[in-house]
Enzyme design. Structure first.
Site, mmCIF file in Angstrom:
data_model
loop_
_atom_site.group_PDB
_atom_site.id
_atom_site.type_symbol
_atom_site.label_atom_id
_atom_site.label_comp_id
_atom_site.label_asym_id
_atom_site.label_seq_id
_atom_site.Cartn_x
_atom_site.Cartn_y
_atom_site.Cartn_z
ATOM 1 C CG HIS A 51 -1.925 -1.077 1.228
ATOM 2 N ND1 HIS A 51 -1.893 -2.133 2.091
ATOM 3 C CD2 HIS A 51 -2.998 -1.263 0.422
ATOM 4 C CE1 HIS A 51 -2.907 -2.936 1.829
ATOM 5 N NE2 HIS A 51 -3.596 -2.433 0.821
ATOM 6 C CG ASP A 54 1.724 -1.400 3.422
ATOM 7 O OD1 ASP A 54 1.394 -1.299 4.613
ATOM 8 O OD2 ASP A 54 1.041 -1.992 2.564
HETATM 9 C C1 XUL Z 1 -9.198 -6.336 0.888
HETATM 10 C C2 XUL Z 1 -8.002 -6.717 0.164
HETATM 11 C C3 XUL Z 1 -6.881 -5.744 0.192
HETATM 12 C C4 XUL Z 1 -6.274 -5.517 -1.151
HETATM 13 C C5 XUL Z 1 -5.158 -4.518 -1.204
HETATM 14 O O1 XUL Z 1 -10.132 -7.322 0.994
HETATM 15 O O2 XUL Z 1 -7.941 -7.795 -0.384
HETATM 16 O O3 XUL Z 1 -5.895 -6.207 1.059
HETATM 17 O O4 XUL Z 1 -5.763 -6.720 -1.623
HETATM 18 O O5 XUL Z 1 -5.560 -3.243 -0.953
#
Ligand code: XUL
Ligand code: MN
Length: 346
Positions: A51, A54
């Site tokens: 992210h 992150d």
């Molecule tokens: C939510 C999910 C997230 C995404 C990344 O359900 O899967 O972790 O993969 O933002």
């Protein structure tokens, strides 16, 4: 014979989670980012997903210049360790400006925040040398149908995607659909929706998708069929393998732990579509059970990878000739049993 894929694996720092759920606090002390990186390599993984926050913690409190400086420093650390960044995803569901959705918020100031932050995420992706921006559209949907105009929300999503595509001519958007949670209903619940919206953007070729097994299951769909569908369009650019026990909260269970046959079918589908041969990674979006002790903290990731590799062997050793004979004879009853016996190792 078709070339065999040498699969590359990855996970995100959030997959080494501390066990918090809506009913109780964390049960494991947070691990350092360095520890997570060291575990990644030690257990046979090749890349990390990020992210935006992150990659650059406390992103909202920093100037764009500072964010990019930190992203550059992270890239150096990753290079030194031989770890690639698979993708960057803007986390558009924590900040107060995203309470009512991000790109589809009813408040134009909040929509502007979401687009600005997405552009910054793209710049981070650029620094980390990945061309994939993953968009899990967490709060783009409604709790109360009358609160938003769903037709207008499609236009708002396209506007936001267009701004991202215009910001960086090299970026590709991988939409990660999920039908519900945190919303009652999401605007992009399936791969079909994601690929349809892609067609409305200024550059459909740069808008594709990411399939998560659990999300497909939550939509009442078969993850393997979703994989085949996305691949028919050449649009499967990333993948979150995991498992899900029925229609309840998003469980992010270890790959294959609930429905081994479905996991086998997903691996078969990846194989027949040559997934991974254009640089795509197999990512595991899995979480440890809340009961997991710190000394077993990597088990869900290690086990998911190991199950994948076992199933890969099963997919490659499946007797296709005999299967095709049964198909030609419309003997699906024995085809069914053949799959079961194969998975049982007989
Ligand atoms: C939510 C999910 C997230 C995404 C990344 O359900 O899967 O972790 O993969 O933002
Ligand atoms: Mn995911």
């Amino acid at each position: 014979m078709a070339k065999k894929t040498d699969y590359k694996f990855c996970f995100g720092p959030w997959n080494i989670s501390e066990g918090q759920d809506p009913y109780g606090p964390t049960v494991r002390k947070p691990q350092t980012f360095d520890w997570k990186l060291s575990q990644l390599k030690a257990h046979g993984f090749d890349a990390m997903m990020f992210h935006d926050d992150d990659a650059v913690p406390d992103i909202d409190s920093k100037s764009a210049a500072q964010v990019l400086k930190e992203a550059k420093a992270l890239k150096k650390r990753l290079d030194n360790l031989g770890i690639a960044a698979e993708m960057v995803a803007p986390r558009l569901w924590f900040h107060p400006s995203t309470i009512d959705g991000a790109y589809t918020s009813n408040d134009p100031k909040c929509r502007a925040y979401a687009i600005d932050r997405s552009r910054l995420s793209i710049d981070i992706a650029h620094e980390l040398d990945t061309d994939i921006l993953v968009l899990w559209l967490a709060r783009e949907g409604s709790y109360i149908r009358e609160s938003k105009d769903a037709r207008r929300c499609v236009d708002l999503l396209v506007t936001a995607f267009d701004k991202m595509l215009a910001h960086d001519k090299g970026i590709r958007l991988a939409i990660e659909p999920k039908p519900n949670e945190p919303m009652d209903h999401a605007y992009i619940p399936t791969i079909g929706h994601a690929l349809a919206v892609a067609q409305l953007t200024r550059d459909p070729k740069r808008v594709g998708c990411l399939i998560e097994s659990a999300h497909a299951t939550l939509a009442g769909l078969d993850p393997a069929d979703e994989i085949d569908f996305a691949c028919a369009f050449g649009k499967l650019w990333s993948l979150h393998l995991n498992d899900q026990n029925g229609l309840k909260y998003d469980q992010d269970r270890p790959f294959g732990c609930t429905n081994l046959r479905s996991a086998f079918d997903q691996v078969r589908s990846l194989e027949r579509n040559c997934y991974g041969q254009r640089g795509e990674y197999v990512c595991f979006d899995v979480h440890p059970f809340r009961t997991t002790k710190e000394e077993h903290w990597m088990a869900h990731l290690v086990n998911s990878r190991s199950t994948f590799l076992h199933l890969l062997e099963k997919a490659r050793s499946f007797d296709e000739k005999s299967a095709q004979k049964l198909v030609a004879d419309r003997d699906y009853q024995n085809l069914d049993q053949m799959v079961i016996e194969h998975l049982l190792g007989r």
